[in-house]
Design a protein around this motif. Sequence first.
Motif, PDB file in Angstrom:
ATOM      1  N   LEU A 155       0.830  -1.208   0.000  1.00 23.68           N
ATOM      2  CA  LEU A 155       0.000   0.000   0.000  1.00 23.68           C
ATOM      3  C   LEU A 155       0.864   1.257   0.000  1.00 23.68           C
ATOM      4  O   LEU A 155       0.524   2.257  -0.636  1.00 23.68           O
ATOM      5  CB  LEU A 155      -0.934  -0.009   1.212  1.00 23.68           C
ATOM      6  N   ARG A 156       1.986   1.195   0.716  1.00 26.22           N
ATOM      7  CA  ARG A 156       2.905   2.339   0.729  1.00 26.22           C
ATOM      8  C   ARG A 156       3.434   2.617  -0.669  1.00 26.22           C
ATOM      9  O   ARG A 156       3.554   3.771  -1.090  1.00 26.22           O
ATOM     10  CB  ARG A 156       4.053   2.044   1.709  1.00 26.22           C
ATOM     11  N   ARG A 157       3.763   1.565  -1.412  1.00 27.48           N
ATOM     12  CA  ARG A 157       4.247   1.773  -2.779  1.00 27.48           C
ATOM     13  C   ARG A 157       3.149   2.349  -3.668  1.00 27.48           C
ATOM     14  O   ARG A 157       3.411   3.204  -4.525  1.00 27.48           O
ATOM     15  CB  ARG A 157       4.771   0.456  -3.354  1.00 27.48           C
ATOM     16  N   LEU A 158       1.907   1.878  -3.489  1.00 26.99           N
ATOM     17  CA  LEU A 158       0.795   2.436  -4.267  1.00 26.99           C
ATOM     18  C   LEU A 158       0.569   3.900  -3.932  1.00 26.99           C
ATOM     19  O   LEU A 158       0.173   4.691  -4.788  1.00 26.99           O
ATOM     20  CB  LEU A 158      -0.481   1.626  -3.996  1.00 26.99           C
ATOM     21  N   GLU A 159       0.817   4.260  -2.688  1.00 24.36           N
ATOM     22  CA  GLU A 159       0.702   5.668  -2.270  1.00 24.36           C
ATOM     23  C   GLU A 159       1.841   6.499  -2.845  1.00 24.36           C
ATOM     24  O   GLU A 159       1.602   7.559  -3.450  1.00 24.36           O
ATOM     25  CB  GLU A 159       0.719   5.730  -0.739  1.00 24.36           C
ATOM     26  N   ARG A 160       3.061   6.028  -2.659  1.00 15.72           N
ATOM     27  CA  ARG A 160       4.240   6.817  -3.021  1.00 15.72           C
ATOM     28  C   ARG A 160       4.484   6.867  -4.523  1.00 15.72           C
ATOM     29  O   ARG A 160       4.749   7.941  -5.081  1.00 15.72           O
ATOM     30  CB  ARG A 160       5.464   6.209  -2.318  1.00 15.72           C
ATOM     31  N   ASP A 161       4.379   5.730  -5.193  1.00 13.06           N
ATOM     32  CA  ASP A 161       4.764   5.655  -6.603  1.00 13.06           C
ATOM     33  C   ASP A 161       3.615   5.922  -7.567  1.00 13.06           C
ATOM     34  O   ASP A 161       3.841   6.403  -8.679  1.00 13.06           O
ATOM     35  CB  ASP A 161       5.345   4.267  -6.912  1.00 13.06           C
ATOM     36  N   GLN A 162       2.397   5.588  -7.150  1.00 18.17           N
ATOM     37  CA  GLN A 162       1.254   5.717  -8.062  1.00 18.17           C
ATOM     38  C   GLN A 162       0.310   6.850  -7.691  1.00 18.17           C
ATOM     39  O   GLN A 162      -0.446   7.317  -8.534  1.00 18.17           O
ATOM     40  CB  GLN A 162       0.461   4.395  -8.108  1.00 18.17           C
ATOM     41  N   GLY A 163       0.309   7.252  -6.442  1.00 17.13           N
ATOM     42  CA  GLY A 163      -0.602   8.316  -6.007  1.00 17.13           C
ATOM     43  C   GLY A 163      -2.065   7.903  -6.046  1.00 17.13           C
ATOM     44  O   GLY A 163      -2.946   8.755  -6.129  1.00 17.13           O
ATOM     45  N   LEU A 164      -2.333   6.584  -5.970  1.00 20.42           N
ATOM     46  CA  LEU A 164      -3.713   6.105  -6.053  1.00 20.42           C
ATOM     47  C   LEU A 164      -4.433   6.167  -4.707  1.00 20.42           C
ATOM     48  O   LEU A 164      -5.658   6.225  -4.661  1.00 20.42           O
ATOM     49  CB  LEU A 164      -3.746   4.662  -6.580  1.00 20.42           C
ATOM     50  N   ILE A 165      -3.674   6.128  -3.623  1.00 19.45           N
ATOM     51  CA  ILE A 165      -4.245   6.189  -2.278  1.00 19.45           C
ATOM     52  C   ILE A 165      -3.427   7.167  -1.460  1.00 19.45           C
ATOM     53  O   ILE A 165      -2.309   7.549  -1.845  1.00 19.45           O
ATOM     54  CB  ILE A 165      -4.253   4.798  -1.597  1.00 19.45           C
ATOM     55  N   ARG A 166      -3.975   7.570  -0.323  1.00 17.31           N
ATOM     56  CA  ARG A 166      -3.269   8.479   0.581  1.00 17.31           C
ATOM     57  C   ARG A 166      -3.615   8.095   2.018  1.00 17.31           C
ATOM     58  O   ARG A 166      -4.716   7.611   2.287  1.00 17.31           O
ATOM     59  CB  ARG A 166      -3.654   9.933   0.307  1.00 17.31           C
ATOM     60  N   PRO A 167      -2.683   8.296   2.952  1.00 19.55           N
ATOM     61  CA  PRO A 167      -2.962   7.944   4.342  1.00 19.55           C
ATOM     62  C   PRO A 167      -3.896   8.947   5.003  1.00 19.55           C
ATOM     63  O   PRO A 167      -3.832  10.145   4.728  1.00 19.55           O
ATOM     64  CB  PRO A 167      -1.580   7.960   4.996  1.00 19.55           C
ATOM     65  N   GLU A 168      -4.768   8.446   5.860  1.00 21.14           N
ATOM     66  CA  GLU A 168      -5.611   9.282   6.710  1.00 21.14           C
ATOM     67  C   GLU A 168      -5.544   8.702   8.121  1.00 21.14           C
ATOM     68  O   GLU A 168      -6.345   7.851   8.487  1.00 21.14           O
ATOM     69  CB  GLU A 168      -7.058   9.318   6.210  1.00 21.14           C
ATOM     70  N   GLY A 169      -4.554   9.161   8.881  1.00 19.34           N
ATOM     71  CA  GLY A 169      -4.338   8.591  10.201  1.00 19.34           C
ATOM     72  C   GLY A 169      -3.894   7.144  10.076  1.00 19.34           C
ATOM     73  O   GLY A 169      -2.937   6.825   9.363  1.00 19.34           O
ATOM     74  N   ARG A 170      -4.606   6.236  10.736  1.00 24.25           N
ATOM     75  CA  ARG A 170      -4.297   4.809  10.656  1.00 24.25           C
ATOM     76  C   ARG A 170      -5.032   4.140   9.500  1.00 24.25           C
ATOM     77  O   ARG A 170      -4.924   2.918   9.325  1.00 24.25           O
ATOM     78  CB  ARG A 170      -4.673   4.119  11.975  1.00 24.25           C
ATOM     79  N   MET A 171      -5.762   4.912   8.740  1.00 26.98           N
ATOM     80  CA  MET A 171      -6.518   4.390   7.606  1.00 26.98           C
ATOM     81  C   MET A 171      -5.868   4.841   6.297  1.00 26.98           C
ATOM     82  O   MET A 171      -4.987   5.705   6.280  1.00 26.98           O
ATOM     83  CB  MET A 171      -7.966   4.880   7.666  1.00 26.98           C
ATOM     84  N   TYR A 172      -6.325   4.245   5.208  1.00 29.72           N
ATOM     85  CA  TYR A 172      -5.968   4.715   3.874  1.00 29.72           C
ATOM     86  C   TYR A 172      -7.247   5.157   3.168  1.00 29.72           C
ATOM     87  O   TYR A 172      -8.336   4.630   3.434  1.00 29.72           O
ATOM     88  CB  TYR A 172      -5.305   3.605   3.052  1.00 29.72           C
ATOM     89  N   ALA A 173      -7.095   6.129   2.282  1.00 36.13           N
ATOM     90  CA  ALA A 173      -8.220   6.594   1.464  1.00 36.13           C
ATOM     91  C   ALA A 173      -7.793   6.595   0.000  1.00 36.13           C
ATOM     92  O   ALA A 173      -6.625   6.868  -0.312  1.00 36.13           O
ATOM     93  CB  ALA A 173      -8.645   7.997   1.882  1.00 36.13           C
TER      94      ALA A 173
END
Length: 339
Positions: A155-173
């Motif tokens: 999930l971190r790679r999808l956030e960092r490399d793809q920008g498809l998700i972002r963290p919201e506290g302990r959750m992802y959006a």
Amino acid sequence: ILLIGAFRPGAVGEDLARVQGHGHTTRIVLARLGPQDLTELLTDALGSLSLAHNLGWDIARKSDGNPFYVFEILRDLRERKRLVRDESGIWRTTGLVREIETPHSLRDLLRARLHHLDDDDRDLLDVAACCGPVFDPAIVAAAAGGALVPTLKRLRRLERDQGLIRPEGRMYAFDHHQMQEAIYEDLFAQLKEAYHLAVGEASEALWTEPTGPQAVELARHFLLGGDPERARPHLLPALHELHAGYLYGPLEELGRNALEAGFLEDPRERFEVLAKVGEAADLSRDAEFQAAVVTEQMEIAEALDDDALRVLAYLRRGLQRYSASEIHDGIRDYEAALE
């Protein structure tokens, strides 16, 4: 010469570092448009402050403050003749715009961002999409049958490399709720059902004493996962939670799913679900469904010969008729309730 380049975070890598190394460069982080900015943008585009206010909330919800999405939605409304320009050059609606649809151009753009993902990443996002726009990575990991730490890294790679998700506290959006909708809609029906059941089971194992919002999620996933009996203990707490939060759209959807599942055999339990769903249906103005709800309430009250339920059924039908300008029929129902 002024050169402006637009990019997604993580999408340019070393190229951006080289450009910034030359000096005379400024990097500006563009946030989503807030309500005031969006209103000004719509007022300028439509030439009407009142129309901007009328459409603003729905467009804000669909666009999530992304200006490109805003203009694509406006273009779609114009192409479908939902917005027309009058002789003075001001845009006006051709009727009541009950719901703003997502243009096909946006859906195609969102799907294009998913094509290059490997199967494991796409499978993980498929499970996450069944959870909704915001999801707990621990539940997604359990539902997908994976360990937590490897899932968090993915999930971190999808956030960092793809920008498809972002963290919201302990959750992802999901970076945009329409990305979640596009992924969810593309799922095969039986696979979607299996994912909902897996998410429900993972959530039930994590939430030993579910709160109101958690009851909503458990009831929803087990109903959509084809296991209504496991949804039963969570259904009424979920409906009460949605009603207390004035979330009538989700309330009506959850209640309809429960009624259609056919597991509410206890007439009093079914009557209570009908009462909650009927109140939500009053706001959606679905006259046919409203009539079906109150008819079944009447039948249950008569079958049980219960005056308390008769009163509630008469009041519900009276309000329904009164709201439809059937004044005299509504008054007769109120009189019957008093009697």
